[in-house]
Design an enzyme around this catalytic site. Structure first.
Site: not given
Ligand SMILES: O=C1CC=C(NS(=O)(=O)c2ccc(-c3ccccc3)cc2)CC1=O
Ligand SMILES: [Ca+2]
Ligand SMILES: [Zn+2]
Ligand SMILES: [Zn+2]
Length: 166
Positions: A24, A68, A70, A75, A83, A94, A96, A101, A118-119, A122, A128
């Protein structure tokens, strides 16, 4: 969900590898989005990140469809976007991204920089936030275009990461 306890990295120098890329946006745009996101977290902690191009890094970043490899298959378009696994060896850290998208650095499609920020939060051990201005807020607001060079972490994001690594 698959975010155990409150683990954190026991070292401050972490390596990351972008294992594959999305069609993309360009590879350098993906690398830029990741580097900018990691840079924001490293600015407020003792953490530093080095990109590697072969072998096993602490944070392995990849794009995948549906199942993929894990126990958390993606979806298809929308829904779950990405995640990340909390700090630990092996799959810990890790991150992913769902290849179904449309990834963008603008606001058409899903913004790679915001989701990566965001990821990767984590992947460093953050949970959160309850503040909707925070990058660690559970839902992604319909973000207007975000210039990664102008983005500022919200105070609760900084408090969260400094509680772990400050
Ligand atoms: O904790 C979780 C479990 C569910 C998730 N859902 S997601 O992939 O649709 C997602 C939702 C919000 C964000 C996000 C929130 C705030 C700022 C930037 C991204 C990122 C991914 C991803 C995630 O981080
Ligand atoms: Ca998706
Ligand atoms: Zn994964
Ligand atoms: Zn999150």
């Amino acid at each position: 969900s698959h975010f155990p306890g409150k683990p954190k990295w026991q070292k401050t120098s972490l390596t990351y590898r972008v294992v594959n890329y999305t069609p993309d946006i360009t590879n350098s745009e993906v690398d830029y989005a990741i580097a900018q996101a990691l840079g924001l977290w490293s600015e407020v902690t003792p953490l530093n990140f080095r990109q590697i191009y072969t072998g096993e890094g602490d944070i392995m970043i990849s794009f995948g469809y549906k199942d993929h490899g894990d126990f958390f298959p993606f979806d298809g378009p929308l829904g779950i976007l990405a995640h990340a696994f909390s700090p630990s060896n092996g799959i810990g850290g890790d991150t992913h991204f769902d290849e179904d998208e449309t990834w963008t650095l603008g606001n058409q499609g899903v913004n790679m920089f915001l989701v990566a920020l965001h990821e990767l939060g984590h992947a460093l051990g953050l949970e959160h936030s309850r503040y909707e201005q925070a990058i660690m807020y559970p839902t992604l607001s319909d973000n207007a275009f975000v210039d990664p060079t102008k983005f500022k972490l919200f105070k609760d994001d900084v408090a969260g990461i400094q509680a772990l690594y400050g």
